[in-house]
Design a protein around this motif. Sequence first.
Motif, PDB file in Angstrom:
ATOM      1  N   LEU A  93       3.360 -12.771 -22.437  1.00 14.10           N
ATOM      2  CA  LEU A  93       2.600 -12.777 -21.195  1.00 14.10           C
ATOM      3  C   LEU A  93       1.123 -12.520 -21.462  1.00 14.10           C
ATOM      4  N   GLU A  94       0.326 -12.930 -20.501  1.00 11.99           N
ATOM      5  CA  GLU A  94      -1.090 -12.621 -20.585  1.00 11.99           C
ATOM      6  C   GLU A  94      -1.317 -11.125 -20.356  1.00 11.99           C
ATOM      7  N   PRO A  95      -2.375 -10.567 -20.928  1.00 10.36           N
ATOM      8  CA  PRO A  95      -2.637  -9.145 -20.695  1.00 10.36           C
ATOM      9  C   PRO A  95      -2.818  -8.859 -19.219  1.00 10.36           C
ATOM     10  N   PRO A  96      -2.301  -7.745 -18.728  1.00  7.58           N
ATOM     11  CA  PRO A  96      -2.425  -7.446 -17.291  1.00  7.58           C
ATOM     12  C   PRO A  96      -3.862  -7.154 -16.916  1.00  7.58           C
ATOM     13  N   PRO A  97      -4.268  -7.463 -15.698  1.00  4.91           N
ATOM     14  CA  PRO A  97      -5.626  -7.117 -15.250  1.00  4.91           C
ATOM     15  C   PRO A  97      -5.856  -5.611 -15.314  1.00  4.91           C
ATOM     16  N   LYS A  98      -7.107  -5.223 -15.434  1.00  6.49           N
ATOM     17  CA  LYS A  98      -7.428  -3.804 -15.587  1.00  6.49           C
ATOM     18  C   LYS A  98      -7.053  -2.989 -14.362  1.00  6.49           C
ATOM     19  N   ASP A  99      -7.189  -3.572 -13.178  1.00  6.79           N
ATOM     20  CA  ASP A  99      -6.900  -2.821 -11.959  1.00  6.79           C
ATOM     21  C   ASP A  99      -5.420  -2.814 -11.601  1.00  6.79           C
ATOM     22  N   THR A 100      -4.551  -3.368 -12.462  1.00  7.06           N
ATOM     23  CA  THR A 100      -3.113  -3.377 -12.186  1.00  7.06           C
ATOM     24  C   THR A 100      -2.334  -2.497 -13.156  1.00  7.06           C
ATOM     25  N   GLU A 101      -3.024  -1.660 -13.907  1.00  8.34           N
ATOM     26  CA  GLU A 101      -2.323  -0.817 -14.875  1.00  8.34           C
ATOM     27  C   GLU A 101      -1.522   0.291 -14.205  1.00  8.34           C
ATOM     28  N   SER A 102      -1.900   0.697 -13.002  1.00  6.38           N
ATOM     29  CA  SER A 102      -1.213   1.795 -12.310  1.00  6.38           C
ATOM     30  C   SER A 102      -0.276   1.295 -11.218  1.00  6.38           C
ATOM     31  N   ILE A 103       0.252   0.087 -11.388  1.00  6.87           N
ATOM     32  CA  ILE A 103       1.155  -0.480 -10.394  1.00  6.87           C
ATOM     33  C   ILE A 103       2.534   0.155 -10.539  1.00  6.87           C
ATOM     34  N   HIS A 104       3.190   0.369  -9.409  1.00  4.58           N
ATOM     35  CA  HIS A 104       4.538   0.931  -9.397  1.00  4.58           C
ATOM     36  C   HIS A 104       5.484   0.030 -10.191  1.00  4.58           C
ATOM     37  N   PRO A 105       6.236   0.568 -11.159  1.00  2.00           N
ATOM     38  CA  PRO A 105       7.177  -0.280 -11.910  1.00  2.00           C
ATOM     39  C   PRO A 105       8.340  -0.716 -11.050  1.00  2.00           C
ATOM     40  N   CYS A 106       9.065  -1.692 -11.546  1.00  5.71           N
ATOM     41  CA  CYS A 106      10.194  -2.240 -10.777  1.00  5.71           C
ATOM     42  C   CYS A 106      11.324  -2.582 -11.741  1.00  5.71           C
ATOM     43  N   GLY A 107      12.518  -2.082 -11.429  1.00  8.41           N
ATOM     44  CA  GLY A 107      13.700  -2.462 -12.179  1.00  8.41           C
ATOM     45  C   GLY A 107      14.318  -3.734 -11.624  1.00  8.41           C
ATOM     46  N   ALA A 119       0.830  -1.208   0.000  1.00 15.44           N
ATOM     47  CA  ALA A 119       0.000   0.000   0.000  1.00 15.44           C
ATOM     48  C   ALA A 119       0.865   1.259   0.000  1.00 15.44           C
ATOM     49  N   PHE A 120       1.971   1.237   0.726  1.00 12.63           N
ATOM     50  CA  PHE A 120       2.878   2.382   0.741  1.00 12.63           C
ATOM     51  C   PHE A 120       3.485   2.625  -0.637  1.00 12.63           C
ATOM     52  N   ILE A 121       3.882   1.551  -1.322  1.00 10.60           N
ATOM     53  CA  ILE A 121       4.496   1.690  -2.650  1.00 10.60           C
ATOM     54  C   ILE A 121       3.500   2.267  -3.647  1.00 10.60           C
ATOM     55  N   GLN A 122       2.268   1.772  -3.630  1.00 13.66           N
ATOM     56  CA  GLN A 122       1.273   2.273  -4.584  1.00 13.66           C
ATOM     57  C   GLN A 122       0.874   3.714  -4.275  1.00 13.66           C
ATOM     58  N   ASP A 123       0.847   4.082  -3.010  1.00 12.93           N
ATOM     59  CA  ASP A 123       0.554   5.470  -2.655  1.00 12.93           C
ATOM     60  C   ASP A 123       1.673   6.397  -3.123  1.00 12.93           C
ATOM     61  N   ALA A 124       2.921   5.968  -2.979  1.00  6.97           N
ATOM     62  CA  ALA A 124       4.035   6.769  -3.456  1.00  6.97           C
ATOM     63  C   ALA A 124       3.989   6.923  -4.969  1.00  6.97           C
ATOM     64  N   HIS A 125       3.615   5.858  -5.681  1.00  7.25           N
ATOM     65  CA  HIS A 125       3.515   5.928  -7.140  1.00  7.25           C
ATOM     66  C   HIS A 125       2.384   6.858  -7.572  1.00  7.25           C
ATOM     67  N   ALA A 126       1.272   6.837  -6.847  1.00  5.51           N
ATOM     68  CA  ALA A 126       0.148   7.728  -7.183  1.00  5.51           C
ATOM     69  C   ALA A 126       0.512   9.189  -6.967  1.00  5.51           C
ATOM     70  N   ASN A 127       1.418   9.468  -6.023  1.00  9.09           N
ATOM     71  CA  ASN A 127       1.845  10.845  -5.744  1.00  9.09           C
ATOM     72  C   ASN A 127       3.071  11.259  -6.542  1.00  9.09           C
ATOM     73  N   GLY A 128       3.475  10.451  -7.509  1.00 12.15           N
ATOM     74  CA  GLY A 128       4.621  10.793  -8.346  1.00 12.15           C
ATOM     75  C   GLY A 128       5.966  10.517  -7.718  1.00 12.15           C
ATOM     76  N   GLU A 129       6.024   9.765  -6.612  1.00 11.25           N
ATOM     77  CA  GLU A 129       7.280   9.430  -5.957  1.00 11.25           C
ATOM     78  C   GLU A 129       7.731   8.030  -6.386  1.00 11.25           C
ATOM     79  N   THR A 130       9.011   7.757  -6.192  1.00 11.72           N
ATOM     80  CA  THR A 130       9.566   6.448  -6.543  1.00 11.72           C
ATOM     81  C   THR A 130      10.165   5.796  -5.298  1.00 11.72           C
ATOM     82  N   VAL A 131      10.132   4.493  -5.274  1.00 10.31           N
ATOM     83  CA  VAL A 131      10.699   3.683  -4.198  1.00 10.31           C
ATOM     84  C   VAL A 131      11.797   2.817  -4.809  1.00 10.31           C
TER      85      VAL A 131
END
Length: 481
Positions: free
Chosen positions: A398-412, A324-336
């Motif tokens: 890969l299979e298409p991502p679920p609709k509710d996972t399009e805004s997930i924080h990316p990961c290197g 939840a912290f990671i997704q909140d940071a991504h929604a606010n334009g921050e990176t982890v």
Amino acid sequence: PDDSLQQGIDVAMKAVRLFLNSDFEEIEKLLHHKRHSLMYASEGYAAIQYLRAIMSFTKESMGDAQLAADSTINLAMHYRKQRGVGSLLSSPGSRSASRSSLPQAAKDAAESQGHGHLRHRRSGSSMGPGKDAHSKHGSAKSWFRLDSPRLALRSKKDKQRGSTPSSVDTASVSTSASVSSMESAVSALSNAEQKPPFDQAVLDASYGELQMLNELDLAASAETEEQEVLDKQPQRSWASGIAGVADSLIGIVRAGSQAVGISKPEWHALKSMTPTQRHAELVHAEAYLLRAMLNVAMGDGVLSVLKEGWHVRSSYATYRNCYAFIQDAHANGETVDDHFVSGTYLGIGVFNLVLSMLPARLLRFVELVGFSADRKLGLELLAIAAGWRSDPQLADLLEPPPKDTESIHPCGYGLRSEFCAMVLEVYHAFLCPNMNLGYPNMPLTQAVLPTAVDENPKGLIFMYFMALLHMTRRQIDDAID
């Protein structure tokens, strides 16, 4: 602390490369001497001991793995941010106040308590004949003390195990006559401090005996290295027990207040933490899972499963708060950082993937107690952390991502990215064909496994799954090779 975190990550990355090539002896050499100060080195050492325990399944290996997991938990708790009542009771002011409230007689008894062994504490260069003891070493009382915490820990450990004293302890007992002579030397040197000059012959004789006893003490401390780590950690007391009960009650009240929107969720505490403290939360959750699985294997049936099930739920709650912290940071334009994100995605992905394999009736009960079992979400998070979603060639397979996972924080590429890829390979190459979990993604497996074998030519795990892939395609000769 942040420098220590980066050092631990660097060491862990080297250990991961060695693990992928199945060089387990080098991993132990790399992590053995650093496991007491670096969180990720301690966790890696505990993971290696866990693998050895599940492969041999002996009582001794299980005990070693459990001790390594406990050491990792204690080290992570040292770096974690204190919350709730525990933060108040563990503050320096409260500890000093509790010490000052002790009677003076109890303090004097605790300070004067000895264990029959002398330790020589040298400060500066060695003193020879003709040197001034007061100028080189300070007072004679600062030279040595009549207690040895490491020997006390060893004697306590022997009593708990019911074992006989070691040769080092026998040697220290045999020097009891020297100890009595040392006590007279203590009084002589103390009197010399008040009335200089003192007899140099007494000082030289006591110095030689103290040096011999110091060597015995160092030998004993080498055998009690694990217990010494636990001694460095904050000791639990009756106050910490009360703090645990109070924190449980506060958690119940907080959950009710969050349900009606009065207080903030628990993951908001991660915002005020340093990167080291956030990684400590993650390491603590992973070590808790290791210890829970070991305790279930060594336990007494249903009771141990129920007890460790609560610890597993606590680890899952930590993963959920981190997510939840990671997704909140991504929604606010921050990176982890990628290491923290890959660890969180590995935990959430494995939980969702494994729990989704349970029967329907048991699955409803698991979801009732607070777990989630979304297989598509688990596979998507593992693919993101493994770097497959960001790879154009693999993303098409890969299979298409679920609709509710399009805004997930990316990961290197993070510390646990390789393990996320291994979980996906296990799922597609082994679990799907053998557990009737659906059709495996064979084009994806055929694209990933040969590359993994080429990059890790000595990796036994990748060779095994490559052989399974050849067997699925009826290429028996290639599977044997």
